[in-house]
Write an enzyme that holds these catalytic residues in place. Structure first.
Site, mmCIF file in Angstrom:
data_model
loop_
_atom_site.group_PDB
_atom_site.id
_atom_site.type_symbol
_atom_site.label_atom_id
_atom_site.label_comp_id
_atom_site.label_asym_id
_atom_site.label_seq_id
_atom_site.Cartn_x
_atom_site.Cartn_y
_atom_site.Cartn_z
ATOM 1 N N GLU A 1 5.671 -3.249 1.167
ATOM 2 C CA GLU A 1 5.846 -2.840 -0.227
ATOM 3 C C GLU A 1 5.035 -1.571 -0.394
ATOM 4 O OE1 GLU A 1 5.679 -1.617 -3.567
ATOM 5 O OE2 GLU A 1 4.013 -3.021 -3.806
ATOM 6 N N CYS B 1 2.342 0.152 -8.731
ATOM 7 C CA CYS B 1 3.423 0.717 -7.923
ATOM 8 C C CYS B 1 4.710 0.842 -8.728
ATOM 9 C CB CYS B 1 3.642 -0.110 -6.662
ATOM 10 S SG CYS B 1 3.919 -1.862 -6.970
ATOM 11 N N THR C 1 1.024 4.810 5.084
ATOM 12 C CA THR C 1 0.490 3.743 5.934
ATOM 13 C C THR C 1 1.585 2.766 6.330
ATOM 14 O OG1 THR C 1 -1.669 3.941 4.841
ATOM 15 C CG2 THR C 1 -1.252 1.932 6.097
ATOM 16 N N GLY C 2 2.440 2.399 5.386
ATOM 17 C CA GLY C 2 3.522 1.469 5.697
ATOM 18 C C GLY C 2 4.477 2.012 6.735
ATOM 19 N N GLY D 1 0.816 -1.206 0.000
ATOM 20 C CA GLY D 1 0.000 0.000 0.000
ATOM 21 C C GLY D 1 0.848 1.252 0.000
ATOM 22 N N SER D 2 0.289 2.322 0.522
ATOM 23 C CA SER D 2 0.951 3.623 0.465
ATOM 24 C C SER D 2 2.123 3.697 1.440
ATOM 25 C CB SER D 2 -0.045 4.736 0.795
ATOM 26 O OG SER D 2 -0.379 4.712 2.170
#
Length: 477
Positions: A229, A263, A210-211, A206-207
């Site tokens: 990722e 991505c 958030t990661g 995800g973004s």
């Protein structure tokens, strides 16, 4: 009365799916209780179960592709490619498990042997994205199941229907129902899942925001495995090539496939200033011909909509911000369908901008930067905190070697697009694109941990130094 989550088709706005939001605590408890039985199964049982899963997906291939296309908006041909990747992931993961986490035995001193085996972590939370709602979470789930883990799978709140179908196919293939549990919900449920003390690992796609938040959450808890990722701000360099048409086609494929919602999509075209006008004109000529329509349209579209109006609004706003801060529009971004998240591919020359935003523009928005020499091209390509994918189009073998040696990215290509990475290779990046735990073929590395044993059938030991002599006179008869 429990809350529900509703999914609609981005291309049409039509209702697609509705389901109750999950009780995270109850789902964790079910999976935790069931996990030891799955972990105790021989690897052969888990292998055959997942091969049945591949066959189940193959049986329902068109149904799954249709659902992916409808829920994400991507063209049907693109969704079919995603389903094929889901099927192929099983055999790739079996080979990776054997190669990277298989059992090994080595000779040791005194007739003992060294044994290397791998143990599952336990309960793994998989947080999936909306752009590849089946393939990307499946890329975590299959190797984690092979290793003997139980799975709590939370699909994106924008693609829950695909997540539900994927889980149903695991269960139909014989994966025990409590070993793969579906978590339906939004950020609240995601936070509850990652914070739960009984969850042993987080596998996230995800973004970056958030990661990074998840990574910060576990900074004081090194016992949890964390594989992140987090996307990219990917460069594609075009340099000294006579085949401008092929170079332009590779740029378009890199920047606009899946409506730029990959991505690995190229967000920055870096081009030698002496050939820039020719390259830009050819890229625009191809981009002008791209068909943008709903997933099942005839003629077949190259691009569908973005995932929702919020994403489309944000991307069009980003284009306007770039333009108002010195960017020169080459191809304007247009919203061709009222109240739906379709956007046309856009190109903007940002060479004159003194500060370029280093963010992931998740859509078909290509920024163009002209540079005078190859060293400047590499410097510009590295002008990002991300580091997922990078491509060089054209150039000499020596220049590619220079590019490969100096570019900061986990995927480095020559005369190939930035996207379309193979599941038979590791997939991951550096910087804020990941945390050095690449997925795809290397997912086996974070789905189990190595345990080394020194083993011998009978105890045999003596201490030969540092001992006092035995006092024989003090010993009785």
């Amino acid at each position: 009365m429990s809350a529900t989550l509703i999914s609609t088709e981005p291309a049409t706005g039509a209702f697609l799916w509705e389901g109750p939001v999950s009780d995270v605590e109850a789902q964790v408890a079910r999976a935790r209780a069931a996990w030891p039985r799955w972990a105790a199964q021989p690897i052969a049982v888990r292998v055959e179960t997942l091969r049945r899963f591949a066959n189940a997906v193959r049986r329902d291939e068109e149904k799954l592709a249709d659902l992916i296309a409808r829920e994400t908006g991507k063209p049907l041909w693109d969704a079919r490619g995603e389903v094929e990747a889901v099927i192929n992931k099983v055999e790739i993961s079996i080979a990776a498990y054997s190669e990277r986490t298989g059992q090994k035995r080595l000779d040791a001193a005194m007739g003992a042997r060294q044994a290397l085996r791998h143990k599952p972590h336990g309960l793994m939370a998989v947080l999936g994205p909306y752009n590849f709602p089946a393939h990307l979470p499946n890329g975590h789930i299959v190797p984690a199941l092979l290793a003997g883990n139980a799975i709590l799978f939370k699909p994106s709140e924008k693609t829950p229907a695909v997540g539900e179908m994927l889980v149903r196919l695991y269960h139909e293939a014989g994966v025990p129902q409590d070993i793969v549990r579906l978590i339906v919900g939004g950020p609240k449920e995601g936070k509850a899942l990652t914070a739960h003390t009984d969850v042993n690992g987080i596998l996230f796609t995800g973004s970056a925001a958030t990661g990074i938040a998840i990574n910060r959450q576990f900074a004081s808890d090194p016992g949890k495995i964390l594989a992140l990722e987090m996307g990219g701000n990917n460069p594609i360099i075009v340099w000294d090539t006579v085949d401008i048409a092929s170079a332009a086609a590779l740029v378009v494929q890199s920047a606009f496939m899946s409506s730029g919602q990959r991505c690995t999509a190229a967000s920055r075209l870096i081009v030698r200033d002496s050939m820039a006008d020719m390259v830009i004109a050819e890229v625009k000529k191809i981009a002008d011909r791209l068909i943008i329509d709903h997933p099942h349209a005839d003629p077949t579209p190259y691009m569908g909509p973005l995932i929702d109006n919020q994403a489309a609004d944000g991307l069009t706003e980003s284009f306007l911000i770039l333009m108002s801060n010195g960017g020169r529009p080459i191809k304007h971004m247009v919203r061709p369908v009222k109240d739906r998240p379709f956007v046309t591919p856009a190109m903007i020359d940002v060479t004159a901008m003194t500060e370029r935003p280093d963010i992931e523009l998740f859509g078909p928005l290509l920024q163009i930067i002209r540079v005078p020499d190859f060293a400047a091209a590499i410097t510009e390509a590295n002008n990002t905190r991300y580091g997922l994918s990078a491509s060089l189009i054209g150039g000499s073998p020596d220049q590619y070697n220079q590019f490969w040696a100096n570019i900061r990215a986990g995927i480095v290509n020559w005369n190939r697009p930035t996207n379309g990475a193979s599941s038979k290779a590791p997939f991951g990046g550096v910087g804020i694109s990941g945390n050095h735990r690449p997925s795809a073929y290397y997912a086996a590395d974070y789905c189990a941990y190595p345990v080394v044993s020194s083993e011998i059938e009978q105890p045999r030991a003596s201490i030969g130094v540092g001992m006092r002599d035995i006092d024989v006179s003090a010993m009785g008869d």
